[in-house]
Enzyme design. Structure first.
Site, PDB file in Angstrom:
ATOM      1  N   THR A 164       0.880  -1.182   0.000  1.00  0.00           N
ATOM      2  CA  THR A 164       0.000   0.000   0.000  1.00  0.00           C
ATOM      3  C   THR A 164       0.916   1.230   0.000  1.00  0.00           C
ATOM      4  O   THR A 164       1.401   1.612  -1.054  1.00  0.00           O
ATOM      5  CB  THR A 164      -0.995  -0.051   1.180  1.00  0.00           C
ATOM      6  OG1 THR A 164      -0.276  -0.221   2.377  1.00  0.00           O
ATOM      7  CG2 THR A 164      -2.024  -1.135   0.975  1.00  0.00           C
ATOM      8  N   LYS A 190       3.562  -7.028   4.037  1.00  0.00           N
ATOM      9  CA  LYS A 190       3.260  -5.638   3.700  1.00  0.00           C
ATOM     10  C   LYS A 190       3.026  -4.852   4.971  1.00  0.00           C
ATOM     11  O   LYS A 190       2.573  -5.391   5.991  1.00  0.00           O
ATOM     12  CB  LYS A 190       2.084  -5.508   2.750  1.00  0.00           C
ATOM     13  CG  LYS A 190       0.756  -5.861   3.301  1.00  0.00           C
ATOM     14  CD  LYS A 190      -0.195  -4.796   3.769  1.00  0.00           C
ATOM     15  CE  LYS A 190       0.173  -3.382   3.581  1.00  0.00           C
ATOM     16  NZ  LYS A 190      -0.798  -2.512   4.340  1.00  0.00           N
ATOM     17  N   THR A 201      -1.978  -1.724   8.669  1.00  0.00           N
ATOM     18  CA  THR A 201      -2.189  -3.170   8.591  1.00  0.00           C
ATOM     19  C   THR A 201      -0.919  -3.880   8.154  1.00  0.00           C
ATOM     20  O   THR A 201      -0.235  -3.436   7.240  1.00  0.00           O
ATOM     21  CB  THR A 201      -3.289  -3.497   7.569  1.00  0.00           C
ATOM     22  OG1 THR A 201      -4.518  -3.022   8.070  1.00  0.00           O
ATOM     23  CG2 THR A 201      -3.389  -4.995   7.334  1.00  0.00           C
ATOM     24  N   GLU A 287       5.886   4.225   8.195  1.00  0.00           N
ATOM     25  CA  GLU A 287       5.456   5.464   7.544  1.00  0.00           C
ATOM     26  C   GLU A 287       6.349   6.641   7.926  1.00  0.00           C
ATOM     27  O   GLU A 287       6.450   7.005   9.089  1.00  0.00           O
ATOM     28  CB  GLU A 287       3.997   5.751   7.870  1.00  0.00           C
ATOM     29  CG  GLU A 287       3.071   4.801   7.152  1.00  0.00           C
ATOM     30  CD  GLU A 287       1.621   4.986   7.547  1.00  0.00           C
ATOM     31  OE1 GLU A 287       0.769   4.846   6.676  1.00  0.00           O
ATOM     32  OE2 GLU A 287       1.361   5.274   8.720  1.00  0.00           O
ATOM     33  N   ASN A 413      -0.159  10.536   7.294  1.00  0.00           N
ATOM     34  CA  ASN A 413      -1.385  10.177   7.997  1.00  0.00           C
ATOM     35  C   ASN A 413      -2.351  11.337   8.186  1.00  0.00           C
ATOM     36  O   ASN A 413      -3.489  11.133   8.598  1.00  0.00           O
ATOM     37  CB  ASN A 413      -1.049   9.522   9.334  1.00  0.00           C
ATOM     38  CG  ASN A 413      -0.554   8.120   9.114  1.00  0.00           C
ATOM     39  OD1 ASN A 413      -1.285   7.297   8.598  1.00  0.00           O
ATOM     40  ND2 ASN A 413       0.692   7.875   9.446  1.00  0.00           N
TER      41      ASN A 413
END
Lengths: 418, 418
Positions: A164, A190, A201, A287, A413
């Site tokens: 993703t 992932k 996730t 992230e 985010n």
């Protein structure tokens, strides 16, 4: 000499596993033939085993469980822990929708029909935004093509499809010897982010040709998840869709492992190598991350204390920003150890910072040392930082992995979904 | 009609409390007479009560406790819960130093000698960087001057002295009637950040002239801390120096409250008003915050469930960044409720977003609703956002407060100490 060797091949490294992946338009609509030009990446993958496999899964402990998690658990319960195929999509988590379970089951049915296997032998997983209805048309379109594309070299196509906001594809595989037979074990993962994020996730799929009983497979997975995947923290949020699935084809031909013997230890070590390396890849690619943080808690009274303390440090936003800022402000580490739910004697706490550039002690017996700030700055300039905490209260040790907290985490985010 | 009225005066609102504050150079060295020109703010404060007070404290549960916390607890144990004065500095936490307790005790001794009171009746607190030796010279210099400056209007000087990266001074006070007598209760707080940060230490000092037994004072403080201060989360890190101190002079002249009667309820309500408003000020002024987030969990089976669920939402970095990004990505709220340590039935979960601009339901029975994104965007544009979660499983409710997670949080906490 360690009994394993790193190899290529990811989920196709082990004997008997084909895979495929493609773009079907889960989020952006059905393909128009111009996908490579527009940069649309694969969003659906299939794994298909040549033979019936023993399968073991570990799932999110979030009380909100994605529909695919519920359906996969039901399937494996019905099939007695046997599985032949995996169908997995990115771009939509298929969670908190009125028709989520129906859609997840439909994904299994389509796959089973296409491959000529029982529906309950299909594992299903989804990752992406929560609360959006999953469009089934792209999946109907994709399943026959995925079946057609299945190959023993399809691991890269599949590993790409589950990404993703991941910036790198995550695969790892090893070979090892059990009972005189060469065995292989490989996986893909992932995490931890989404282009239109909802949660970090994490999905893990691992395949092996080693022959183990369902009970021993489950036991190995539970033990190794505890010290790898569950010792990873990007932001402390736990997803609704986390899934770690292990399938064993048995095609290596070793005598079935049915007890905690030496072969079982060898298998667990191979599984640890693969899952540890996938965990490190997940942490590095957190992230917005610019640095990998490894926290090792040593000389602990017991293993749970070591794990809890190391995870508390890795989870702390103040520690994460300190590493981002390359500032040896180690009171924050002491603080995070101090509020962990353990019985630690903080007056015995020693702290070290380390990286390729060297190692320095910053706290001794719970007190700040007059260490060289220059040396500390050199160490923290590197992109892989180790925080070593010694409790001086026993012999247990554990490792946790994470990443720094950066502007980009907030940007990724805080951005609007669409 | 509610039996309280908001008034001015902070910690000097109640009868019998003088305060003072000044710059003494804890971090930047002794004053050179040019402080107002160079913008050096107060860094030490004193509170002095006209009479012996009953005192109750609540402290950090971190296993690493700041030296001032240890010394204050010892003092109050020796004095039987009686206190006359507070000495508090910013700029250095006096924690994780070899001589921390010695220095904290020296602060008490200097104050006690100057004021002519027993050492064990002095409360000491410090906030700032951890692991640096506290310089005692600035404190020796300050104590006589602080005593000289003590005044019934000194609350602002004192409230300024305890600020670190706080961008606003935090004071609140109310008056109320007990037993036909007018009582007053006021407080000051600091948090959540430091210019050279180590942790988001929060200090709270509250004074009242209401007459309560030590037992009832302690009981009231414990109960109200649980639903205010302990329901606040800026980043999930818990400091080594957190202290909340309540002193009662009894000078309002009411009959001593010695049991859980109606007067006790009135007192608790006044304490709640002050601590709730200080908590909201702390949340609003969280490091880098642009928005106040209030999470109300309603229709819960019990109070602890409501508190745990509301705090889990407030603590989630994904919820915090979602509010910063003004994105109604409510799957993240569902997720945070789902991983809270509670027995919630998520299939009954309703979620609403609200602000001055209106209110909208986004989830019903655990499923995403097809709500108006335009309306949601309007609501989230405001700087005070309410997240309402209904568990539809009982009648208990609780509120937690926090703030969004922004680039500036990372900047403030990633910057080097010096």
């Amino acid at each position: 000499m360690e009994n394993f060797e790193t190899i290529n091949g990811g989920i196709c490294a082990a004997k008997g596993f084909k895979a495929s992946g493609l773009y079907c338009g889960i989020k952006h609509g059905l393909p128009n033939g111009n996908e490579s030009a527009t940069g649309k990446k694969n969003d659906i993958a299939m794994i298909f085993a040549d033979v019936e496999c023993n399968a073991a899964g570990v799932y999110t402990s979030n009380k909100v469980k994605g529909a695919p998690v519920v359906v996969t658990k039901n399937n494996l319960a019905k099939s007695g822990g046997k599985a032949r195929a995996v169908i997995v999509n990115s771009g939509n988590a298929n969670t908190c929708n009125a028709d989520g379970e129906e859609k997840a089951l439909e994904m299994c049915r389509l796959t089973a029909e296409q491959l000529g296997i029982p529906t309950e032998q299909v594992i299903v997983a989804s990752t992406g935004v929560i609360g959006l209805t999953l469009p089934i048309e792209p999946i109907r379109y994709a399943v026959p093509l995925l079946a057609e594309k299945l190959s023993y070299e399809g691991n890269i196509e599949a590993a790409t499809a589950i990404m993703t906001t991941d910036t790198v594809r995550k695969e790892y595989a090893v070979k090892f010897t059990v009972d005189g037979k060469e065995c292989r074990l490989g996986g893909m993962a992932k995490g931890s982010g989404m282009i239109h994020p909802n949660m970090a996730t994490t999905l893990n799929f691992i395949t092996t040709d080693c022959n183990l009983s369902p009970e021993m497979l489950k036991k190995a997975l539970s033990e190794i998840v505890k010290v790898t995947y569950n010792c990873l923290s990007v932001d402390g949020d736990q997803s609704t869709n986390d899934t770690c699935m292990l399938m064993a084809s048995g095609l290596a031909g070793n005598t079935e492992i049915t007890s905690e013997n030496a072969d079982f230890e060898t298998f667990k070590n191979a599984l640890y190598q693969v899952m540890k390396n996938l965990t490190i890849m997940l942490a590095k690619d957190g992230e917005g991350a610019t640095k990998l943080i490894t926290c090792v808690c040593g000389s602990a009274p017991d293993w749970d204390t070591a794990i809890t303390a190391a995870k508390s440090v890795i989870r702390s936003p103040l520690v994460k920003t300190m590493i981002y800022g390359e500032d040896a402000n180690c009171g924050r580490i002491v603080c995070a150890v101090g509020y962990s739910e353990t019985d630690i004697d903080v007056s015995k706490l020693d702290i070290y910072l380390a990286s390729r550039a060297g190692k320095i002690q910053t706290y001794k017996g719970g007190l700040n040392l007059n260490f060289s700030e220059e040396k500390a700055a050199e160490i923290l300039k590197e992109d892989e930082i180790e925080i070593l905490i010694e409790l001086n209260s026993g012999t247990a040790s554990a490792t946790a992995w994470g990443c720094d907290l950066t502007y980009d985490y907030v940007k990724i985010n805080g951005d609007y979904r669409s």
